[in-house]
Design a protein around this motif. Structure first.
Motif, PDB file in Angstrom:
ATOM      1  N   GLU A  96     110.307 -24.982  83.342  1.00  0.00           N
ATOM      2  CA  GLU A  96     109.336 -25.852  83.080  1.00  0.00           C
ATOM      3  C   GLU A  96     110.416 -27.788  82.241  1.00  0.00           C
ATOM      4  OE1 GLU A  96     105.031 -28.089  81.729  1.00  0.00           O
ATOM      5  OE2 GLU A  96     105.535 -25.626  81.694  1.00  0.00           O
ATOM      6  N   ALA A 148     101.167 -18.738  75.122  1.00  0.00           N
ATOM      7  CA  ALA A 148     100.533 -19.624  76.250  1.00  0.00           C
ATOM      8  C   ALA A 148     100.462 -20.651  75.775  1.00  0.00           C
ATOM      9  CB  ALA A 148     100.066 -18.772  77.054  1.00  0.00           C
ATOM     10  N   ASP A 149      99.962 -20.990  74.167  1.00  0.00           N
ATOM     11  CA  ASP A 149      99.296 -21.729  73.902  1.00  0.00           C
ATOM     12  C   ASP A 149      99.448 -23.151  73.488  1.00  0.00           C
ATOM     13  OD1 ASP A 149      99.197 -20.314  71.732  1.00  0.00           O
ATOM     14  OD2 ASP A 149      97.115 -21.229  71.220  1.00  0.00           O
ATOM     15  N   ARG A 151     102.633 -23.244  73.925  1.00  0.00           N
ATOM     16  CA  ARG A 151     103.843 -24.313  75.555  1.00  0.00           C
ATOM     17  C   ARG A 151     103.087 -24.576  76.005  1.00  0.00           C
ATOM     18  NH1 ARG A 151     105.595 -26.379  77.291  1.00  0.00           N
ATOM     19  NH2 ARG A 151     107.374 -26.520  78.880  1.00  0.00           N
ATOM     20  N   LYS A 152     102.036 -24.270  76.950  1.00  0.00           N
ATOM     21  CA  LYS A 152     100.898 -25.385  77.225  1.00  0.00           C
ATOM     22  C   LYS A 152     100.369 -26.465  76.617  1.00  0.00           C
ATOM     23  CE  LYS A 152      96.802 -24.803  77.611  1.00  0.00           C
ATOM     24  NZ  LYS A 152      95.049 -23.964  78.123  1.00  0.00           N
TER      25      LYS A 152
END
Length: 188
Positions: A96, A148-149, A151-152
């Motif tokens: 991404e 993940a939090d 990276r988001k």
């Protein structure tokens, strides 16, 4: 990296085992209480994992046994090169981030390269454990698995060792530097 054929020839396998054995014997402090004969037997029974270890080796990771999981019966290898592996630097964090860059894109991302090698990025806790058995990344830094939090929100986590202290930092996931790579782990 050899992405088509994910196996080593018998000669390549023997050569790699020789390298791993020499490193194991030279750095016994990394794996006190473990015996090379048992590690070698496990490797012999899991030859498909030798390909991943070879990828770790050829990209400069110098993989070595750092632990044994008694519950799963697996040996745990980490990249133990003094600095972040040379063949895995100048990478942004993930696909991404790579696709988000408009110009000056790096050749790859840490997450994609680790997946292609069939290894896992070290987590912060694993990175800290590695630093207990030696001094690593005194001049470089290494991407680690990012929650993940974080990276988001566009960020990613990396670590290094300076002033005899392990530091955990953040950066935009799309960033990349000549002195930042990643360290991996492999369970066998």
């Amino acid at each position: 990296m050899n992405s088509m054929k994910k196996e080593l020839s018998p000669q390549q396998g023997e050569e790699l085992l020789g390298i791993l054995k020499a490193r194991f014997e030279k750095n016994i402090n990394r794996h006190k209480g473990l015996e090379w004969a048992e590690v070698a037997a496990k490797l012999g029974a899991n030859t498909e994992k030798l390909w991943s270890l070879n990828e770790m080796e050829t990209t400069g990771g110098e993989p070595d046994v750092v632990d044994y999981d008694k519950q799963t019966g697996e040996y745990i290898f980490y990249d133990c090169s003094a600095e972040s592996p040379k063949g895995r630097r100048s990478l942004c964090y993930d696909r991404e981030a790579l696709e988000a860059r408009k110009e000056f894109k790096p050749e790859n991302s840490a997450v994609d390269m680790a997946a292609a090698m069939e290894i896992e990025l070290l987590m912060v806790e694993q990175y800290r454990e590695l630093q207990k058995i030696g001094n690593f990344d005194l001049k470089t830094s290494s991407w680690v698995k990012t929650p993940a939090d974080i990276r988001k929100l566009g960020g990613a986590i990396f670590c290094d060792r300076r002033y005899d202290t392990v530091f955990v930092y953040h950066n935009g996931a799309e960033s990349y530097y000549a002195a930042r790579g990643f360290r991996g782990s492999l369970k066998i």
